[in-house]
Design a protein around this motif. Sequence first.
Motif, mmCIF file in Angstrom:
data_model
loop_
_atom_site.group_PDB
_atom_site.id
_atom_site.type_symbol
_atom_site.label_atom_id
_atom_site.label_comp_id
_atom_site.label_asym_id
_atom_site.label_seq_id
_atom_site.Cartn_x
_atom_site.Cartn_y
_atom_site.Cartn_z
ATOM 1 N N GLY A 141 0.814 -1.211 0.000
ATOM 2 C CA GLY A 141 0.000 0.000 0.000
ATOM 3 C C GLY A 141 0.848 1.261 0.000
ATOM 4 N N ILE A 142 1.939 1.238 0.751
ATOM 5 C CA ILE A 142 2.836 2.398 0.792
ATOM 6 C C ILE A 142 3.490 2.612 -0.564
ATOM 7 N N ARG A 143 3.891 1.531 -1.216
ATOM 8 C CA ARG A 143 4.504 1.647 -2.544
ATOM 9 C C ARG A 143 3.522 2.230 -3.555
ATOM 10 N N ILE A 144 2.288 1.752 -3.536
ATOM 11 C CA ILE A 144 1.278 2.265 -4.463
ATOM 12 C C ILE A 144 1.064 3.758 -4.235
ATOM 13 N N SER A 145 0.892 4.141 -2.979
ATOM 14 C CA SER A 145 0.660 5.552 -2.653
ATOM 15 C C SER A 145 1.833 6.431 -3.070
ATOM 16 N N THR A 146 3.043 5.951 -2.812
ATOM 17 C CA THR A 146 4.227 6.752 -3.126
ATOM 18 C C THR A 146 4.358 6.995 -4.624
ATOM 19 N N VAL A 147 4.186 5.942 -5.408
ATOM 20 C CA VAL A 147 4.293 6.083 -6.870
ATOM 21 C C VAL A 147 3.215 7.024 -7.391
ATOM 22 N N TYR A 148 1.985 6.871 -6.898
ATOM 23 C CA TYR A 148 0.912 7.764 -7.317
ATOM 24 C C TYR A 148 1.222 9.215 -6.951
ATOM 25 N N LEU A 149 1.688 9.420 -5.714
ATOM 26 C CA LEU A 149 1.918 10.784 -5.235
ATOM 27 C C LEU A 149 3.030 11.484 -6.007
ATOM 28 N N LEU A 181 9.637 17.485 -21.286
ATOM 29 C CA LEU A 181 10.485 16.318 -21.019
ATOM 30 C C LEU A 181 11.291 16.497 -19.740
ATOM 31 N N ALA A 182 11.734 17.726 -19.481
ATOM 32 C CA ALA A 182 12.524 17.995 -18.271
ATOM 33 C C ALA A 182 11.713 17.766 -17.006
ATOM 34 N N GLY A 183 10.397 17.898 -17.101
ATOM 35 C CA GLY A 183 9.552 17.602 -15.950
ATOM 36 C C GLY A 183 9.097 16.164 -15.912
ATOM 37 N N ALA A 184 8.766 15.613 -17.075
ATOM 38 C CA ALA A 184 8.181 14.269 -17.130
ATOM 39 C C ALA A 184 9.203 13.161 -16.917
ATOM 40 N N ILE A 185 10.384 13.301 -17.532
ATOM 41 C CA ILE A 185 11.383 12.225 -17.429
ATOM 42 C C ILE A 185 11.883 12.039 -15.999
ATOM 43 N N PRO A 186 12.321 13.100 -15.293
ATOM 44 C CA PRO A 186 12.747 12.896 -13.901
ATOM 45 C C PRO A 186 11.628 12.363 -13.002
ATOM 46 N N THR A 187 10.383 12.803 -13.249
ATOM 47 C CA THR A 187 9.268 12.306 -12.443
ATOM 48 C C THR A 187 9.109 10.801 -12.613
ATOM 49 N N THR A 188 9.199 10.337 -13.859
ATOM 50 C CA THR A 188 9.086 8.907 -14.132
ATOM 51 C C THR A 188 10.231 8.127 -13.508
ATOM 52 N N ALA A 191 9.770 7.849 -9.742
ATOM 53 C CA ALA A 191 8.749 6.867 -9.372
ATOM 54 C C ALA A 191 9.299 5.446 -9.471
ATOM 55 N N LEU A 192 10.052 5.152 -10.535
ATOM 56 C CA LEU A 192 10.605 3.808 -10.721
ATOM 57 C C LEU A 192 11.664 3.490 -9.669
ATOM 58 N N VAL A 193 12.547 4.465 -9.406
ATOM 59 C CA VAL A 193 13.618 4.234 -8.433
ATOM 60 C C VAL A 193 13.053 4.061 -7.026
ATOM 61 N N ILE A 194 12.113 4.933 -6.639
ATOM 62 C CA ILE A 194 11.526 4.846 -5.299
ATOM 63 C C ILE A 194 10.747 3.551 -5.140
#
Length: 217
Positions: A141-149, A181-188, A191-194
Amino acid sequence: MEAFQTFLIEYGDQLLFKSWEHLYISFISIFLGVLVAVPLGIALTRVPKVADKIMSLVGIVQTFPTLAILAFFIPLLGIGKVPAIVALFFYSLLPILRNTYTGVHSLDQGLLDAGRGMGMTQWERIRMVELPLAMPVIMAGIRISTVYLIGWATLAAYIGAGGLGDFIFDGLNLFKTEFILAGAIPTTIMALVIDYLLGRLEERLTPEGIKDATETI
């Protein structure tokens, strides 16, 4: 590609700062969500008649559009990071609360009775039996919430909270792909790393017996 490289040269420092802002907003929100939802989820297992009503209430909040929640807090808290964190905090609750309740509620009653038979207090049963055994479900649940947030935090730029959403909205307004791209790529990537790091943490927190049973299945 050349335009993006030029952007990195000109705005590299800002990109690092916005990334830090984005993580700050996301982590504070998820920290508050864990701080509230995990104890509440455990408490609800003691009063199952109330649990459904609380879950339904939190679920209703989850259905509200993110921008609507952000706008709702502007008259109360103004603009900036505080209303963004509060709004994202509410969004973090449902997955953590639901998984905590499910994980603890579905435990084998025999294990809990064994804890009582050993003379454990209620707090000791929670700390030494319920939480360790329910940890895989809670961490999910924490992982799901974190990725969404991390994704939803881009919208916080609408109310002046900063973060990588600033680049995305500037790119949309100026029709510049490199900003988007400068906003979207780091966000993605965040999310993957976290998600990966939380997965490793989940493995470390999961008791060996549960790991072995899961691998066997």
